[in-house]
Design a protein around this motif. Structure first.
Motif, mmCIF file in Angstrom:
data_model
loop_
_atom_site.group_PDB
_atom_site.id
_atom_site.type_symbol
_atom_site.label_atom_id
_atom_site.label_comp_id
_atom_site.label_asym_id
_atom_site.label_seq_id
_atom_site.Cartn_x
_atom_site.Cartn_y
_atom_site.Cartn_z
ATOM 1 N N GLN A 91 0.818 -1.211 0.000
ATOM 2 C CA GLN A 91 0.000 0.000 0.000
ATOM 3 C C GLN A 91 0.854 1.264 0.000
ATOM 4 O O GLN A 91 0.637 2.180 -0.809
ATOM 5 C CB GLN A 91 -0.931 0.013 1.208
ATOM 6 N N PHE A 92 1.830 1.333 0.906
ATOM 7 C CA PHE A 92 2.607 2.560 1.027
ATOM 8 C C PHE A 92 3.569 2.743 -0.149
ATOM 9 O O PHE A 92 3.816 3.868 -0.581
ATOM 10 C CB PHE A 92 3.374 2.580 2.357
ATOM 11 N N THR A 93 4.114 1.637 -0.660
ATOM 12 C CA THR A 93 4.982 1.752 -1.822
ATOM 13 C C THR A 93 4.190 2.250 -3.029
ATOM 14 O O THR A 93 4.631 3.140 -3.757
ATOM 15 C CB THR A 93 5.642 0.403 -2.151
ATOM 16 N N ALA A 94 3.000 1.666 -3.236
ATOM 17 C CA ALA A 94 2.142 2.106 -4.335
ATOM 18 C C ALA A 94 1.757 3.569 -4.154
ATOM 19 O O ALA A 94 1.780 4.360 -5.111
ATOM 20 C CB ALA A 94 0.891 1.222 -4.416
ATOM 21 N N TYR A 95 1.409 3.948 -2.913
ATOM 22 C CA TYR A 95 1.010 5.331 -2.636
ATOM 23 C C TYR A 95 2.149 6.299 -2.921
ATOM 24 O O TYR A 95 1.955 7.321 -3.598
ATOM 25 C CB TYR A 95 0.570 5.462 -1.177
ATOM 26 N N GLU A 96 3.330 5.969 -2.411
ATOM 27 C CA GLU A 96 4.467 6.878 -2.571
ATOM 28 C C GLU A 96 4.863 7.012 -4.043
ATOM 29 O O GLU A 96 5.159 8.112 -4.517
ATOM 30 C CB GLU A 96 5.664 6.375 -1.757
ATOM 31 N N GLU A 97 4.873 5.878 -4.778
ATOM 32 C CA GLU A 97 5.290 5.939 -6.170
ATOM 33 C C GLU A 97 4.257 6.651 -7.038
ATOM 34 O O GLU A 97 4.611 7.422 -7.924
ATOM 35 C CB GLU A 97 5.564 4.520 -6.690
ATOM 36 N N LEU A 98 2.977 6.386 -6.796
ATOM 37 C CA LEU A 98 1.931 7.092 -7.538
ATOM 38 C C LEU A 98 1.951 8.584 -7.206
ATOM 39 O O LEU A 98 1.761 9.436 -8.084
ATOM 40 C CB LEU A 98 0.558 6.488 -7.214
ATOM 41 N N ARG A 99 2.155 8.888 -5.921
ATOM 42 C CA ARG A 99 2.220 10.289 -5.499
ATOM 43 C C ARG A 99 3.399 10.994 -6.163
ATOM 44 O O ARG A 99 3.280 12.135 -6.639
ATOM 45 C CB ARG A 99 2.344 10.361 -3.978
ATOM 46 N N LYS A 100 4.546 10.318 -6.187
ATOM 47 C CA LYS A 100 5.735 10.904 -6.796
ATOM 48 C C LYS A 100 5.502 11.151 -8.289
ATOM 49 O O LYS A 100 5.901 12.193 -8.832
ATOM 50 C CB LYS A 100 6.935 9.967 -6.606
ATOM 51 N N PHE A 101 4.850 10.188 -8.945
ATOM 52 C CA PHE A 101 4.553 10.343 -10.368
ATOM 53 C C PHE A 101 3.666 11.557 -10.616
ATOM 54 O O PHE A 101 3.910 12.353 -11.527
ATOM 55 C CB PHE A 101 3.873 9.076 -10.892
ATOM 56 N N LEU A 102 2.619 11.715 -9.782
ATOM 57 C CA LEU A 102 1.719 12.863 -9.931
ATOM 58 C C LEU A 102 2.443 14.175 -9.676
ATOM 59 O O LEU A 102 2.279 15.148 -10.425
ATOM 60 C CB LEU A 102 0.540 12.722 -8.960
ATOM 61 N N VAL A 103 3.239 14.212 -8.612
ATOM 62 C CA VAL A 103 3.962 15.441 -8.275
ATOM 63 C C VAL A 103 4.914 15.825 -9.403
ATOM 64 O O VAL A 103 4.979 16.986 -9.812
ATOM 65 C CB VAL A 103 4.737 15.273 -6.947
ATOM 66 N N ASN A 104 5.653 14.840 -9.927
ATOM 67 C CA ASN A 104 6.607 15.135 -11.004
ATOM 68 C C ASN A 104 5.903 15.630 -12.258
ATOM 69 O O ASN A 104 6.367 16.562 -12.920
ATOM 70 C CB ASN A 104 7.439 13.890 -11.325
ATOM 71 N N SER A 105 4.780 15.004 -12.598
ATOM 72 C CA SER A 105 4.049 15.419 -13.794
ATOM 73 C C SER A 105 3.456 16.815 -13.611
ATOM 74 O O SER A 105 3.467 17.628 -14.528
ATOM 75 C CB SER A 105 2.945 14.418 -14.132
ATOM 76 N N ARG A 106 2.960 17.112 -12.407
ATOM 77 C CA ARG A 106 2.404 18.441 -12.144
ATOM 78 C C ARG A 106 3.524 19.500 -12.083
ATOM 79 O O ARG A 106 3.343 20.633 -12.507
ATOM 80 C CB ARG A 106 1.625 18.446 -10.826
ATOM 81 N N PHE A 107 4.677 19.081 -11.541
ATOM 82 C CA PHE A 107 5.780 20.030 -11.394
ATOM 83 C C PHE A 107 6.292 20.473 -12.761
ATOM 84 O O PHE A 107 6.659 21.636 -12.961
ATOM 85 C CB PHE A 107 6.920 19.399 -10.597
ATOM 86 N N GLU A 108 6.300 19.543 -13.710
ATOM 87 C CA GLU A 108 6.745 19.892 -15.052
ATOM 88 C C GLU A 108 5.816 20.918 -15.683
ATOM 89 O O GLU A 108 6.237 21.728 -16.504
ATOM 90 C CB GLU A 108 6.798 18.634 -15.922
ATOM 91 N N GLN A 109 4.534 20.871 -15.285
ATOM 92 C CA GLN A 109 3.556 21.801 -15.832
ATOM 93 C C GLN A 109 3.542 23.131 -15.086
ATOM 94 O O GLN A 109 3.045 24.125 -15.585
ATOM 95 C CB GLN A 109 2.151 21.184 -15.776
ATOM 96 N N SER A 110 4.076 23.144 -13.844
ATOM 97 C CA SER A 110 4.022 24.359 -13.033
ATOM 98 C C SER A 110 5.300 24.489 -12.227
ATOM 99 O O SER A 110 5.332 24.237 -11.038
ATOM 100 C CB SER A 110 2.797 24.322 -12.107
ATOM 101 N N VAL A 111 6.374 24.848 -12.886
ATOM 102 C CA VAL A 111 7.686 24.891 -12.244
ATOM 103 C C VAL A 111 7.786 25.983 -11.202
ATOM 104 O O VAL A 111 8.719 26.008 -10.400
ATOM 105 C CB VAL A 111 8.799 25.089 -13.302
ATOM 106 N N LEU A 112 6.811 26.888 -11.166
ATOM 107 C CA LEU A 112 6.873 27.985 -10.205
ATOM 108 C C LEU A 112 6.418 27.555 -8.821
ATOM 109 O O LEU A 112 6.639 28.256 -7.844
ATOM 110 C CB LEU A 112 6.005 29.153 -10.690
ATOM 111 N N ILE A 113 5.778 26.369 -8.711
ATOM 112 C CA ILE A 113 5.308 25.896 -7.409
ATOM 113 C C ILE A 113 6.432 25.110 -6.752
ATOM 114 O O ILE A 113 6.897 24.109 -7.293
ATOM 115 C CB ILE A 113 4.059 25.003 -7.561
ATOM 116 N N SER A 114 6.865 25.534 -5.587
ATOM 117 C CA SER A 114 8.015 24.895 -4.936
ATOM 118 C C SER A 114 7.619 23.845 -3.929
ATOM 119 O O SER A 114 8.395 22.952 -3.620
ATOM 120 C CB SER A 114 8.871 25.956 -4.234
ATOM 121 N N ASN A 115 6.429 23.910 -3.373
ATOM 122 C CA ASN A 115 5.989 22.960 -2.347
ATOM 123 C C ASN A 115 5.124 21.888 -2.995
ATOM 124 O O ASN A 115 4.101 22.182 -3.601
ATOM 125 C CB ASN A 115 5.179 23.695 -1.274
ATOM 126 N N SER A 116 5.538 20.593 -2.872
ATOM 127 C CA SER A 116 4.801 19.505 -3.516
ATOM 128 C C SER A 116 3.379 19.414 -3.003
ATOM 129 O O SER A 116 2.495 18.915 -3.690
ATOM 130 C CB SER A 116 5.528 18.168 -3.282
#
Length: 310
Positions: free
Chosen positions: A185-210
């Motif tokens: 559960q936690f591995t899936a959560y962390e990896e999915l969360r990381k994927f979402l954060v990275n994809s969103r960060f690429e779209q909004s590089v001005l946001i510094s807090n995940s």
């Protein structure tokens, strides 16, 4: 200074986890009762009621036993869930902090190791609580044994009649369940969360807090998705544990000797379906609960403006 901040972060994670666990168990307990009763019903015990499906079970218990039946074992469930989530997030965050030393971020393997470590510790510390919860949930008017009057009476009676070792019945499948379930559960959560954060960060590089990159709906979806993966893989261990934790009959003889006995008898009498009894109630209970748990957990951390150990 860094060590003090890390310790503060760990205790705040424990508090967030405890609040999340308490919130979810309050709303989902009747489904937990139904799940447990389905899990232990092997068709061979005349003192256990049979139900056609989850809906019929809820109505039958409500009609014949009232709220007392639907909320059997509620106190140990709240106690166990609050303690378990609090300890789990504490041990999990502590392990991640330790593994983060000399690293910029954790690998999936280290997320897995952190979750497994936390799960094993929590399972050992809380097994007596879950055993009592299971037995209180299985108390019905059909039982011939003297019913437990409550949590403390159950603890005393178990130790008196069966010895303190009985408090750790189901520990082996519980350890496998807790370590593997939490790890998945936690591995899936962390990896999915990381994927979402990275994809969103690429779209909004001005946001510094995940935390600003993800919404409440994201947290709910991540929590449910990771929980579903864990349930499908580990559910048979829940059935094995519940069957081992049943109260012995009036003759004092338990229905199952050990985990292997449960596996053999269940496979012979019920087949593969026997290992997934009660899974509908389990999914109805745990998918929304997992969503709510992680929404509460993440938002509490965000309100406290605490950094995550990613």
């Amino acid at each position: 200074m860094a060590a003090a901040q890390a310790a503060h972060w760990q205790w705040e994670n424990a508090a967030a986890g405890s609040v999340a666990g308490f919130t979810t168990v309050t709303f989902s307990h009747p489904l937990d009762v139904v799940r447990t009763r389905f899990q232990v019903n092997d068709g061979q015990n005349p003192h256990l009621p049979s139900y056609k499906n989850t809906r019929q079970a809820l109505f039958t218990i409500a009609r014949s036993e009232g709220l007392r039946g639907l909320y059997g074992g509620f106190y140990p469930a709240v106690l166990g869930s609050t303690i378990s989530w609090g300890l789990y997030f504490f041990f999990y965050s502590k392990a991640k902090q330790r593994y983060l030393k000399n690293r910029d971020e954790l690998t999936p393997g280290l997320h897995l190791a952190s979750a497994a470590e936390a799960g094993g510790l929590v399972c050992f510390l809380t097994n007596p609580i879950w055993l009592v919860k299971t037995r209180l949930q299985l108390q019905t008017p059909q039982h011939l044994t003297q019913p437990y009057s409550g949590f403390h009476d159950a603890l005393k009676t178990v130790v008196k009649d069966e010895g303190w070792k009985a408090l750790y019945k189901g520990l082996a499948p519980g350890l496998i369940l807790q370590v593997s379930h939490g790890a998945i559960q936690f591995t899936a959560y962390e990896e999915l969360r990381k994927f979402l954060v990275n994809s969103r960060f690429e779209q909004s590089v001005l946001i510094s807090n995940s935390a600003d990159l993800l919404t409440t709906i994201d947290y709910a979806t991540l929590g449910a998705s990771s929980k579903l993966a864990a349930i499908l893989v580990t559910y048979p261990f829940q059935v094995i544990r519940s069957r081992l934790q049943q109260r012995p009959g009036i003759d004092g003889i338990p229905r199952y000797v050990d985990s292997w006995h449960v596996v053999k008898k269940t496979a012979k009498l019920e087949g593969v379906r026997g290992f997934y009894k009660g899974i509908t109630a389990n999914l109805l209970k745990n998918l929304p609960s997992a969503s709510l748990t992680f929404v509460v957990y993440e938002n509490i951390l965000n309100m406290l403006t605490l950094p995550r150990a990613d």
